[in-house]
Design a protein around this motif. Structure first.
Motif, PDB file in Angstrom:
ATOM      1  N   UNK A  45      24.879 -38.683  70.413  1.00 50.98           N
ATOM      2  CA  UNK A  45      25.463 -37.910  68.935  1.00 50.98           C
ATOM      3  C   UNK A  45      24.298 -38.279  67.767  1.00 50.98           C
ATOM      4  N   UNK A  46      22.990 -38.234  68.245  1.00 52.89           N
ATOM      5  CA  UNK A  46      21.999 -37.871  67.456  1.00 52.89           C
ATOM      6  C   UNK A  46      21.196 -36.919  67.252  1.00 52.89           C
ATOM      7  N   UNK A  47      22.254 -35.936  68.199  1.00 49.87           N
ATOM      8  CA  UNK A  47      22.655 -34.107  67.546  1.00 49.87           C
ATOM      9  C   UNK A  47      23.662 -33.401  66.878  1.00 49.87           C
ATOM     10  N   UNK A  48      24.185 -34.724  66.384  1.00 50.96           N
ATOM     11  CA  UNK A  48      25.073 -34.017  65.331  1.00 50.96           C
ATOM     12  C   UNK A  48      24.535 -33.283  64.380  1.00 50.96           C
ATOM     13  N   UNK A  49      24.962 -31.956  64.075  1.00 51.83           N
ATOM     14  CA  UNK A  49      23.897 -31.401  62.227  1.00 51.83           C
ATOM     15  C   UNK A  49      22.604 -30.759  62.214  1.00 51.83           C
ATOM     16  N   UNK A  56      15.470 -29.279  70.561  1.00 47.94           N
ATOM     17  CA  UNK A  56      14.618 -29.355  71.286  1.00 47.94           C
ATOM     18  C   UNK A  56      12.912 -29.343  70.653  1.00 47.94           C
ATOM     19  N   UNK A  57      13.033 -29.506  69.410  1.00 49.69           N
ATOM     20  CA  UNK A  57      12.041 -30.144  69.067  1.00 49.69           C
ATOM     21  C   UNK A  57      11.901 -31.994  68.635  1.00 49.69           C
ATOM     22  N   UNK A  58      13.265 -32.568  68.607  1.00 48.92           N
ATOM     23  CA  UNK A  58      13.056 -33.660  68.248  1.00 48.92           C
ATOM     24  C   UNK A  58      12.263 -34.058  70.167  1.00 48.92           C
ATOM     25  N   UNK A  59      13.104 -33.731  71.569  1.00 50.70           N
ATOM     26  CA  UNK A  59      12.791 -34.048  72.136  1.00 50.70           C
ATOM     27  C   UNK A  59      11.274 -33.694  72.462  1.00 50.70           C
ATOM     28  N   UNK A  60      10.554 -32.197  72.107  1.00 48.84           N
ATOM     29  CA  UNK A  60       9.081 -32.212  72.780  1.00 48.84           C
ATOM     30  C   UNK A  60       8.904 -33.254  71.469  1.00 48.84           C
ATOM     31  N   UNK A  61       9.119 -33.849  70.470  1.00 49.23           N
ATOM     32  CA  UNK A  61       8.424 -34.887  70.234  1.00 49.23           C
ATOM     33  C   UNK A  61       8.159 -36.270  70.877  1.00 49.23           C
ATOM     34  N   UNK A  62       9.273 -36.393  71.480  1.00 49.39           N
ATOM     35  CA  UNK A  62       9.427 -37.727  72.653  1.00 49.39           C
ATOM     36  C   UNK A  62       8.720 -37.874  73.418  1.00 49.39           C
ATOM     37  N   UNK A  63       8.949 -36.166  74.324  1.00 45.33           N
ATOM     38  CA  UNK A  63       7.752 -36.146  75.353  1.00 45.33           C
ATOM     39  C   UNK A  63       6.350 -35.371  75.402  1.00 45.33           C
ATOM     40  N   UNK A  73       7.065 -27.414  83.522  1.00 45.46           N
ATOM     41  CA  UNK A  73       8.086 -26.817  82.246  1.00 45.46           C
ATOM     42  C   UNK A  73       9.272 -27.645  81.889  1.00 45.46           C
ATOM     43  N   UNK A  74       9.942 -27.278  81.220  1.00 42.30           N
ATOM     44  CA  UNK A  74      10.708 -28.523  80.872  1.00 42.30           C
ATOM     45  C   UNK A  74      12.291 -27.290  80.477  1.00 42.30           C
ATOM     46  N   UNK A  75      13.155 -27.187  81.559  1.00 45.63           N
ATOM     47  CA  UNK A  75      14.921 -27.203  80.631  1.00 45.63           C
ATOM     48  C   UNK A  75      14.922 -28.225  80.169  1.00 45.63           C
ATOM     49  N   UNK A  76      15.796 -27.671  79.092  1.00 41.45           N
ATOM     50  CA  UNK A  76      16.296 -28.500  78.114  1.00 41.45           C
ATOM     51  C   UNK A  76      18.071 -28.435  78.292  1.00 41.45           C
ATOM     52  N   UNK A  77      18.986 -29.321  78.795  1.00 48.12           N
ATOM     53  CA  UNK A  77      20.156 -28.453  77.683  1.00 48.12           C
ATOM     54  C   UNK A  77      20.480 -30.557  76.399  1.00 48.12           C
ATOM     55  N   UNK A  78      20.572 -29.429  75.438  1.00 47.49           N
ATOM     56  CA  UNK A  78      20.757 -30.819  74.834  1.00 47.49           C
ATOM     57  C   UNK A  78      22.856 -30.151  73.946  1.00 47.49           C
ATOM     58  N   UNK A  79      22.697 -32.086  73.740  1.00 45.53           N
ATOM     59  CA  UNK A  79      24.911 -31.486  72.994  1.00 45.53           C
ATOM     60  C   UNK A  79      24.866 -32.675  72.476  1.00 45.53           C
ATOM     61  N   UNK A  80      25.975 -32.597  71.755  1.00 40.25           N
ATOM     62  CA  UNK A  80      26.769 -33.530  70.862  1.00 40.25           C
ATOM     63  C   UNK A  80      27.841 -33.609  71.746  1.00 40.25           C
TER      64      UNK A  80
END
Length: 102
Positions: A45-49, A56-63, A73-80
């Motif tokens: 739900x944190x991806x809403x909006x 992807x920037x948020x994931x990059x910050x966390x990691x 290499x990091x493949x990201x699939x981020x969904x609401x």
């Protein structure tokens, strides 16, 4: 184990409905047992909006540390949740590496 670190950090940051971290290093020209290539699927739900780039920037910050020091290499699939359901709760498969000896 790097995969467990990634899972823990993503879980704490995004409280996902669904999280999958896959070590795809075996698909690349790296030594057996490597942890250098990962695919993450995060449904939160944190991806809403947020647009895709923001997610992807948020994931990059966390990691950030892992990306700077361990992950090649990091493949990201981020969904609401709604997007995940519209995707039939699945993400695309990663292609096999075409470089090196593979």
């Amino acid at each position: 184990m790097l995969q467990e670190v990634i899972e823990t950090k993503l879980h704490e940051a995004f409280e996902p409905e669904y999280l999958k971290v896959v070590n795809e290093s075996y698909m690349h020209n790296v030594p057996p047992g490597s942890e250098s290539h990962f695919k993450v699927i995060v449904v939160s739900d944190k991806f809403d909006g947020l647009r895709l780039i923001g997610r992807h920037r948020e994931v990059n910050k966390v990691l950030a540390d892992e990306l700077a020091n361990h992950i090649h290499a990091l493949s990201m699939h981020t969904y609401t949740q709604a997007e995940w359901k519209a995707q039939n709760e699945s993400a695309p498969d990663s292609p096999m590496c075409m470089g090196g000896s593979k």
